[in-house]
Design a protein around this motif. Structure first.
Motif, PDB file in Angstrom:
ATOM      1  N   GLY A 168      12.873 -11.669   4.891  1.00 21.97           N
ATOM      2  CA  GLY A 168      13.733 -10.607   4.406  1.00 21.97           C
ATOM      3  C   GLY A 168      13.043  -9.342   3.940  1.00 21.97           C
ATOM      4  O   GLY A 168      13.435  -8.227   4.309  1.00 21.97           O
ATOM      5  N   ALA A 169      12.015  -9.460   3.102  1.00 21.91           N
ATOM      6  CA  ALA A 169      11.354  -8.263   2.580  1.00 21.91           C
ATOM      7  C   ALA A 169      10.666  -7.481   3.683  1.00 21.91           C
ATOM      8  O   ALA A 169      10.609  -6.250   3.642  1.00 21.91           O
ATOM      9  CB  ALA A 169      10.351  -8.642   1.495  1.00 21.91           C
ATOM     10  N   ALA A 170      10.145  -8.181   4.697  1.00 25.34           N
ATOM     11  CA  ALA A 170       9.512  -7.493   5.824  1.00 25.34           C
ATOM     12  C   ALA A 170      10.546  -6.704   6.618  1.00 25.34           C
ATOM     13  O   ALA A 170      10.299  -5.567   7.035  1.00 25.34           O
ATOM     14  CB  ALA A 170       8.801  -8.501   6.720  1.00 25.34           C
ATOM     15  N   ALA A 171      11.717  -7.306   6.851  1.00 25.84           N
ATOM     16  CA  ALA A 171      12.786  -6.605   7.561  1.00 25.84           C
ATOM     17  C   ALA A 171      13.244  -5.383   6.779  1.00 25.84           C
ATOM     18  O   ALA A 171      13.424  -4.293   7.345  1.00 25.84           O
ATOM     19  CB  ALA A 171      13.956  -7.554   7.799  1.00 25.84           C
ATOM     20  N   LEU A 172      13.421  -5.532   5.470  1.00 19.29           N
ATOM     21  CA  LEU A 172      13.845  -4.403   4.641  1.00 19.29           C
ATOM     22  C   LEU A 172      12.768  -3.322   4.557  1.00 19.29           C
ATOM     23  O   LEU A 172      13.080  -2.126   4.451  1.00 19.29           O
ATOM     24  CB  LEU A 172      14.213  -4.878   3.240  1.00 19.29           C
ATOM     25  N   MET A 173      11.497  -3.720   4.635  1.00 19.59           N
ATOM     26  CA  MET A 173      10.413  -2.738   4.642  1.00 19.59           C
ATOM     27  C   MET A 173      10.485  -1.871   5.894  1.00 19.59           C
ATOM     28  O   MET A 173      10.316  -0.644   5.834  1.00 19.59           O
ATOM     29  CB  MET A 173       9.060  -3.434   4.548  1.00 19.59           C
TER      30      MET A 173
ATOM     31  N   ALA B 223       0.819  -1.209   0.000  1.00 21.57           N
ATOM     32  CA  ALA B 223       0.000   0.000   0.000  1.00 21.57           C
ATOM     33  C   ALA B 223       0.856   1.263   0.000  1.00 21.57           C
ATOM     34  O   ALA B 223       0.351   2.359  -0.264  1.00 21.57           O
ATOM     35  CB  ALA B 223      -0.934   0.003   1.208  1.00 21.57           C
ATOM     36  N   LEU B 224       2.158   1.117   0.283  1.00 25.42           N
ATOM     37  CA  LEU B 224       3.079   2.252   0.207  1.00 25.42           C
ATOM     38  C   LEU B 224       3.391   2.632  -1.237  1.00 25.42           C
ATOM     39  O   LEU B 224       3.998   3.676  -1.491  1.00 25.42           O
ATOM     40  CB  LEU B 224       4.402   1.909   0.904  1.00 25.42           C
ATOM     41  N   GLY B 225       3.012   1.755  -2.164  1.00 27.86           N
ATOM     42  CA  GLY B 225       3.386   1.961  -3.554  1.00 27.86           C
ATOM     43  C   GLY B 225       4.747   1.387  -3.890  1.00 27.86           C
ATOM     44  O   GLY B 225       5.255   1.574  -4.991  1.00 27.86           O
ATOM     45  N   VAL B 226       5.337   0.684  -2.932  1.00 26.16           N
ATOM     46  CA  VAL B 226       6.661   0.067  -3.120  1.00 26.16           C
ATOM     47  C   VAL B 226       6.473  -1.438  -3.262  1.00 26.16           C
ATOM     48  O   VAL B 226       5.799  -2.070  -2.447  1.00 26.16           O
ATOM     49  CB  VAL B 226       7.601   0.374  -1.944  1.00 26.16           C
TER      50      VAL B 226
ATOM     51  N   ALA C  58      13.208  -1.302   7.701  1.00 29.20           N
ATOM     52  CA  ALA C  58      14.395  -0.466   7.537  1.00 29.20           C
ATOM     53  C   ALA C  58      14.105   0.707   6.593  1.00 29.20           C
ATOM     54  O   ALA C  58      14.549   1.838   6.828  1.00 29.20           O
ATOM     55  CB  ALA C  58      15.559  -1.300   7.006  1.00 29.20           C
ATOM     56  N   PHE C  59      13.366   0.450   5.530  1.00 28.65           N
ATOM     57  CA  PHE C  59      12.982   1.486   4.577  1.00 28.65           C
ATOM     58  C   PHE C  59      12.170   2.576   5.265  1.00 28.65           C
ATOM     59  O   PHE C  59      12.420   3.775   5.070  1.00 28.65           O
ATOM     60  CB  PHE C  59      12.169   0.836   3.446  1.00 28.65           C
ATOM     61  N   ARG C  60      11.205   2.188   6.094  1.00 26.22           N
ATOM     62  CA  ARG C  60      10.365   3.165   6.780  1.00 26.22           C
ATOM     63  C   ARG C  60      11.149   3.953   7.821  1.00 26.22           C
ATOM     64  O   ARG C  60      10.860   5.118   8.090  1.00 26.22           O
ATOM     65  CB  ARG C  60       9.174   2.466   7.454  1.00 26.22           C
ATOM     66  N   PHE C  61      12.153   3.309   8.438  1.00 25.17           N
ATOM     67  CA  PHE C  61      12.982   3.970   9.444  1.00 25.17           C
ATOM     68  C   PHE C  61      14.147   4.745   8.813  1.00 25.17           C
ATOM     69  O   PHE C  61      14.924   5.366   9.524  1.00 25.17           O
ATOM     70  CB  PHE C  61      13.553   2.930  10.427  1.00 25.17           C
TER      71      PHE C  61
END
Length: 220
Positions: free
Chosen positions: A168-173, A107-110, A175-178
């Protein structure tokens, strides 16, 4: 301080031993501290990974993070114990296509969440120095252990992914938001098809040992 994350107990134990992270800390997940490092055992799955990463980033504000663990190969050229350095990762089981999104698009568009390029370059240098076979690629993340060859082939075709796992993708998500630098690295244990569960267990210990060596090379 550098934070290391791993989902499985065997993976986290190998990281703790390699990094000398012996001091247990009070936390919602098993968390240990060593000289300049933290090692968190997140547990399996996207929610578990996201919660653990968010806790560590909020409480300790590490300078950089690495999520290390094992994965199933989607690309048949990947062999057991090869390292896949994830340039980016996608949540293959996210489906907002009825709302005009692409498969895996949040939903972030990413759709694809990236590893930090500078950290990935450090991993590539360390893996080369240790003589560990490695390559760059894409990881697909979902909340189900994949053991169906047709599904595995479908993920490779849909997302251009070379490996599949569950965090992995959840962890990177997160990190992306932070806006936090994190790199995702996976060691291959199985082929994400028939017999994947047996192969996973057979190679988990050696893959974890290699990831421990890599982690140590990244900080010491």
């Amino acid at each position: 301080m550098t934070a290391f994350f791993a989902a499985e107990p065997e993976e986290a134990a190998a990281l703790r031993e390699a990094l000398g992270a012996e001091e247990a800390l009070q936390a919602p997940v098993p968390l240990h501290r060593g000289r300049g490092v933290l090692v968190a055992e997140t547990g399996v799955g996207k929610v578990a990974a996201a919660m653990a990463v968010a806790h560590v980033l909020t409480r300790f504000a590490p300078e950089a993070s690495f999520f290390l663990g094992v994965a199933g190969a989607l690309d048949p050229s990947l062999k057991a114990l090869d390292l896949l350095l994830a340039e980016q990762a996608v949540q293959w089981d996210v489906d907002l296509t009825p709302f005009g999104r692409l498969p895996g698009e949040t939903a972030l568009g990413v759709r694809f969440f990236p590893s930090d390029p500078a950290l990935l370059a450090r991993v590539e240098e360390a893996a080369g120095r240790l003589g560990l076979p490695h390559r760059l690629g894409v990881v697909a993340t979902g909340d189900r252990f994949l053991a169906d060859p047709k599904e595995a082939q479908g993920l490779r075709e849909r997302f251009g992914a070379q490996a599949v796992e569950m965090e992995g993708a959840a962890a990177l998500m997160v990190a992306f938001r932070f806006r936090h630098p994190m790199a995702l690295v996976r060691a291959v244990t199985d082929g994400a098809g028939e017999g994947a569960a047996l192969d996973f267990q057979a190679f988990l210990r050696e893959a974890s040992r290699r990831l421990g060596l890599l982690a140590r090379a990244l900080v010491y």
